[in-house]
Design a protein around this motif. Sequence first.
Motif, short mmCIF file in Angstrom:
data_model
loop_
_atom_site.label_atom_id
_atom_site.label_comp_id
_atom_site.label_asym_id
_atom_site.label_seq_id
_atom_site.Cartn_x
_atom_site.Cartn_y
_atom_site.Cartn_z
N ASN A 113 0.83 -1.20 0.00
CA ASN A 113 0.00 0.00 0.00
C ASN A 113 0.87 1.26 0.00
OD1 ASN A 113 -2.20 1.68 0.15
ND2 ASN A 113 -2.53 1.38 2.33
N LYS A 114 1.93 1.22 0.78
CA LYS A 114 2.83 2.38 0.83
C LYS A 114 3.50 2.60 -0.52
CE LYS A 114 6.70 4.24 3.54
NZ LYS A 114 7.64 3.97 4.66
N GLU A 115 3.95 1.53 -1.15
CA GLU A 115 4.59 1.66 -2.46
C GLU A 115 3.61 2.18 -3.51
OE1 GLU A 115 6.33 -2.04 -3.46
OE2 GLU A 115 7.84 -1.97 -1.86
N LEU A 116 2.37 1.66 -3.47
CA LEU A 116 1.37 2.12 -4.44
C LEU A 116 1.06 3.60 -4.27
CD1 LEU A 116 -1.14 -0.88 -4.53
CD2 LEU A 116 0.37 -0.11 -6.36
N LYS A 121 1.50 9.01 -6.72
CA LYS A 121 1.82 10.43 -6.68
C LYS A 121 2.50 10.89 -7.97
CE LYS A 121 2.22 10.77 -1.63
NZ LYS A 121 3.12 11.04 -0.49
N THR A 122 3.25 9.98 -8.60
CA THR A 122 3.97 10.34 -9.83
C THR A 122 3.12 10.12 -11.09
OG1 THR A 122 4.92 8.11 -9.95
CG2 THR A 122 6.16 9.78 -8.75
N VAL A 123 2.00 9.44 -10.97
CA VAL A 123 1.14 9.16 -12.13
C VAL A 123 -0.21 9.81 -11.88
CG1 VAL A 123 0.06 7.37 -13.52
CG2 VAL A 123 2.32 6.96 -12.54
N LYS A 124 -0.61 10.68 -12.83
CA LYS A 124 -1.89 11.38 -12.73
C LYS A 124 -2.75 11.04 -13.94
CE LYS A 124 0.01 15.27 -10.11
NZ LYS A 124 0.19 16.75 -10.07
#
Length: 236
Positions: A113-116, A121-124
């Motif tokens: 969950n932390k990695e996702l 945050k970098t993909v919008k």
Amino acid sequence: MKRVFGVKKDKEPPPSVGDASDRITKRGDTVDEKIKKLDAELSRYKEQLKKTRPGPAQEAIKVRAMRVLKQKRMYEGQRDMLYNQTFNLDQVAFAAEGIKDAQQTMSALKSANKELKGMMKTVKIQDIDNLQDEMMDLMDVSSEIQETLGRSYSVPDDIDEEELMGELDALEADMGMETEGDGVPAYLQPDKEPDLEELNLPPAPTGHAPVPAGRANAQGEDELGLPAVPHASLRG
């Protein structure tokens, strides 16, 4: 001071569920061995009762057999108790393993969950939509460029397609008329030898050529109409 009061001993760690289960299993195996020995002794007493006549000797054998049978029942009770304890320990071990698996699963889920969250945050979504729109525009421009480069320079733009289709139909009709005779177009048929009568050429010369009148008697002719060769004379 240590000699007077002594040294505090370290406490031994409590036994684990697996250690307790192994210990009880060993005790159960020992009880099983004792029960097997009692069974063998009972079998021997049964054989003796069959061979012994009724009387004091047979009664003594029955007393021994009853004593052995009581011991067997006692050991069987202990074995059943040990088996129940082993079963309970196995249930506890199974529950403990399940809890450990759940803890590991929760830790893995938290890490994932932390990695996702960091990757999201970098993909919008807006950036992806804009990228897709730019790619579609680039593909349209590429198609226009390819169409422009593939255009023929020598073909005019004001060609009437209906007129071209009419000329094509006429060409096919002409080719069909040429192939009616032998089934082969005229431009594929072999060349024919020209007719001499159609060319209006003069007739070929015969074997005897005409001789001028002035030279008719002056010189002889041979069989082919050629002038005869004069023979030399040996006369003086």
